[in-house]
Each structure stands twice: as structure tokens, then as C-alpha cells.
Motif scaffolding. Structure first.
Motif, PDB file in Angstrom:
ATOM      1  N   THR A  16      42.590  41.849  38.330  1.00 25.60           N
ATOM      2  CA  THR A  16      42.573  41.875  39.795  1.00 25.60           C
ATOM      3  C   THR A  16      41.185  42.145  40.352  1.00 25.60           C
ATOM      4  O   THR A  16      40.954  41.967  41.555  1.00 25.60           O
ATOM      5  N   TYR A  30      47.206  36.315  39.832  1.00 27.22           N
ATOM      6  CA  TYR A  30      45.758  36.239  39.675  1.00 27.22           C
ATOM      7  C   TYR A  30      45.440  35.229  38.580  1.00 27.22           C
ATOM      8  O   TYR A  30      46.087  35.214  37.519  1.00 27.22           O
ATOM      9  N   PHE A  56      46.184  44.351  33.240  1.00 26.28           N
ATOM     10  CA  PHE A  56      46.936  44.192  34.487  1.00 26.28           C
ATOM     11  C   PHE A  56      48.014  45.270  34.521  1.00 26.28           C
ATOM     12  O   PHE A  56      48.821  45.383  33.601  1.00 26.28           O
ATOM     13  N   ASN A  94      52.723  30.056  42.603  1.00 23.57           N
ATOM     14  CA  ASN A  94      53.285  31.351  42.241  1.00 23.57           C
ATOM     15  C   ASN A  94      54.765  31.343  42.593  1.00 23.57           C
ATOM     16  O   ASN A  94      55.127  31.314  43.768  1.00 23.57           O
ATOM     17  N   LYS A 142      51.758  39.178  43.707  1.00 17.89           N
ATOM     18  CA  LYS A 142      50.544  38.375  43.715  1.00 17.89           C
ATOM     19  C   LYS A 142      50.217  37.881  42.301  1.00 17.89           C
ATOM     20  O   LYS A 142      50.388  38.605  41.322  1.00 17.89           O
ATOM     21  N   ILE A 194      38.101  35.905  41.524  1.00 16.52           N
ATOM     22  CA  ILE A 194      39.394  35.611  40.921  1.00 16.52           C
ATOM     23  C   ILE A 194      40.303  34.931  41.937  1.00 16.52           C
ATOM     24  O   ILE A 194      40.306  35.262  43.122  1.00 16.52           O
ATOM     25  N   ASN A 219      35.554  30.647  38.891  1.00 20.18           N
ATOM     26  CA  ASN A 219      35.170  32.023  38.578  1.00 20.18           C
ATOM     27  C   ASN A 219      34.491  32.067  37.225  1.00 20.18           C
ATOM     28  O   ASN A 219      34.285  31.019  36.595  1.00 20.18           O
ATOM     29  N   ILE A 265      43.735  34.126  43.799  1.00 22.02           N
ATOM     30  CA  ILE A 265      44.913  34.912  44.159  1.00 22.02           C
ATOM     31  C   ILE A 265      45.902  34.007  44.877  1.00 22.02           C
ATOM     32  O   ILE A 265      45.538  33.292  45.821  1.00 22.02           O
TER      33      ILE A 265
END
Length: 296
Positions: free
Chosen positions: A272, A141, A67, A134, A139, A277, A260, A279
């Protein structure tokens, strides 16, 4: 070190116990027939019972992901299954467990999160809600999945007397894994019987989990030729795995809805860019659920 805590909810049909380590189901007791439905974690086969998979599902290539050009390490199925959850809400028929980002999680997962698992009873059904929040400024993931194991047999007979029935017509594809138990980028058709079922056999799992896509989002585990059984609904999860300890005669089967997949083989993936995935936007949240119903 704090000892494990176990909490219970119940109604006239079910009593459900959950431990705070991993917010993992400890027991699902069906009162009408006095049957323990949940696999009880015999270490001869598998000491788990019903892992909650977050923030990854399955294995990562070399145990790592990328990431923002930084490499992080995460163990199979993520850290939620070993974290101590806090019981934040409780009533007679519902309870919610929560973990949040801390110094330990930042080392392997660089997002500011709150992750909740809520268990609630309605009649003969257990609903499990997953809420990923979050609380950061970028963002987030994440991967998500469920891993409940069910005793087989639960209604007499032997393991091979049971089947999985998809509760709508479908033509599933089997996701093929490499010898490293990572995604190969290949699939093959998975043939069902005319009633959208397949029979259980121990050798189905000799190469680890059998993961399907393009299938109905509800399955029933039942004894062949009989009505009723255990139904798992996963309306917003596009994959479902079936598993027991490979190359054994393990008397259980896991039904594993996944949002996923594990990583592809051959290279460390950017989180990402992983297929399907999850989000979550800054200060947003994502909710998912499975529903397990019993007619035994």
C-alpha cells in the motif's frame, strides 16, 4: 497439460499474433515492407517477447511484500506473464484476453481481481489496453507495466546505427538501482542530444534495465538520419525502461512503459506504500494503455 494457443488479428498494414500464455505478443508483422518487428525470443539472449507485468513490476526485496501484516511472495514482474489467459472477445482486428483470481493467485496476491489485456488495430497502430477490475470488498493494490521487445536492426545497418527519440522536449532522470537490482532512492540526470535522442549501444544495458522518469510519454525507435520508425506511446505511465540481456550483443531492445517501480532495497515493503502503486476501489476498475505505431 494444455498446449499453447495462438490467435491472430490483422488489417491491411499489420498482422499481430498473441499466445494465450501471458497474453504475450508472438508476432508483429508489418506488411508493407514484410518485416517482423517483434523480437522472436531467441533463448541465447532472452526467451520472452513482450511480457505483461501484473500485479508487480520488477523485483521485490527478498521476493516478498507485506499486506495487512502478512507476508506474500511474488516472482519478478508478477504472475500474469506465466498464467494461461482466456480469449473472451475476438473480431478481425481486435481481441481481449482475461485472467481472474483463483486459489493459486490468492496464495501470493490476496485480492479478488479480473485482469484483461485487449489488442486492437487501427491503421498502422497497435493499441494495447490493460483493465484491472476489483471484484472484492476492499481496495486493491497493483503494479502494471509492458515489456515489448523489438528487433534491432529492422531497417538495415547495425545496432549502433539506431537511436531512441523522445517526442517532446524533456529532461529525464535515471532511476538508480542497487547491486540487487532494486531501487536505491537516488536518481541522476540523463543527458539527451539536442534533438531529445540518445544512441543505442550494447553497454547501456550492462547493469540491467535503464529506467527513466520525468520524460516525454512517447518515444520512437529509429535508424539515425532516417525518418519513420517504431513509436511507443504511454500517456498514463510515468516511467519507461530500456533493456536487453546484460553484457551481450543482443539484437533487440525492449521499450518498457511502467506505471510503477520495483521495490526499494533493504526491507520488505508494504504494497500500500509503494511509489505510484495502482489502487482500485471495491467493484471498480482501472484502465491504462500503450500504443505502438509503425512507419517503416
Amino acid at each position: 497439460m494444455r498446449s499453447e494457443m495462438i490467435y491472430a488479428i490483422e488489417n491491411e498494414f499489420l498482422k499481430v499474433e498473441v499466445e494465450d500464455t501471458g497474453a504475450q505478443l508472438k508476432s508483429i508483422f508489418f506488411k508493407e515492407t514484410a518485416v517482423e518487428v517483434l523480437w522472436q525470443g531467441d533463448e541465447k539472449y532472452w526467451k520472452g517477447r513482450a511480457y505483461n507485468l501484473f500485479p508487480v513490476v520488477g523485483r521485490l526485496f527478498d521476493g516478498k511484500y507485506r499486506f495487512k501484516d502478512k507476508i506474500y511472495e511474488l516472482s519478478r514482474h508478477g504472475f500474469a506473464r506465466t498464467k494461461k489467459f482466456y480469449l473472451c472477445e475476438k473480431s478481425s482486428c481486435a481481441m481481449t484476453f482475461v485472467i481472474s483470481a483463483d486459489d493459486e493467485t490468492f496464495k501470493c496476491y490476496p485480492f479478488k481481481f479480473i485482469f484483461k489485456v485487449k489488442f486492437s488495430l487501427c491503421g498502422k497502430s497497435l493499441k494495447i489496453d490493460y483493465i484491472a477490475e476489483n471484484v472484492g470488498e476492499e481496495k486493491m493494490y497493483f503494479g502494471l507495466g509492458a515489456h515489448p521487445g523489438f528487433n534491432v536492426p529492422f531497417k538495415g545497418g547495425k545496432f549502433e546505427d539506431y537511436e531512441i527519440v523522445f517526442n517532446a522536449p524533456c529532461t529525464p532522470k535515471k532511476v538508480l538501482f542497487t547491486e540487487n537490482y532494486l531501487i536505491s532512492d537516488k536518481t541522476e540526470n540523463f543527458e539527451l542530444q539536442s534533438d531529445n535522442s540518445f544512441g543505442l549501444a550494447h553497454d547501456l544495458f550492462d547493469n540491467d534495465a535503464m529506467v527513466l522518469k520525468d520524460c516525454a510519454r512517447s518515444v520512437t525507435l529509429k535508424r539515425k538520419g532516417e525518418s519513420g520508425g517504431i513509436t511507443v506511446e504511454f500517456p498514463d505511465m510515468p516511467f519507461v525502461g530500456f533493456w536487453h540481456a546484460p553484457k551481450t550483443d543482443a539484437p533487440y531492445v525492449c521499450i518498457e512503459p511502467w506505471a510503477n517501480l520495483p521495490s526499494k532495497d533493504g526491507a520488505v515493503e508494504d504494497i500500500t506504500e509503494k511509489e505510484n502503486i495502482g489502487i482500485v476501489q471495491p467493484h471498480g476498475k482501472c484502465e491504462n494503455q500503450i500504443i505502438i505505431s509503425f512507419d517503416l
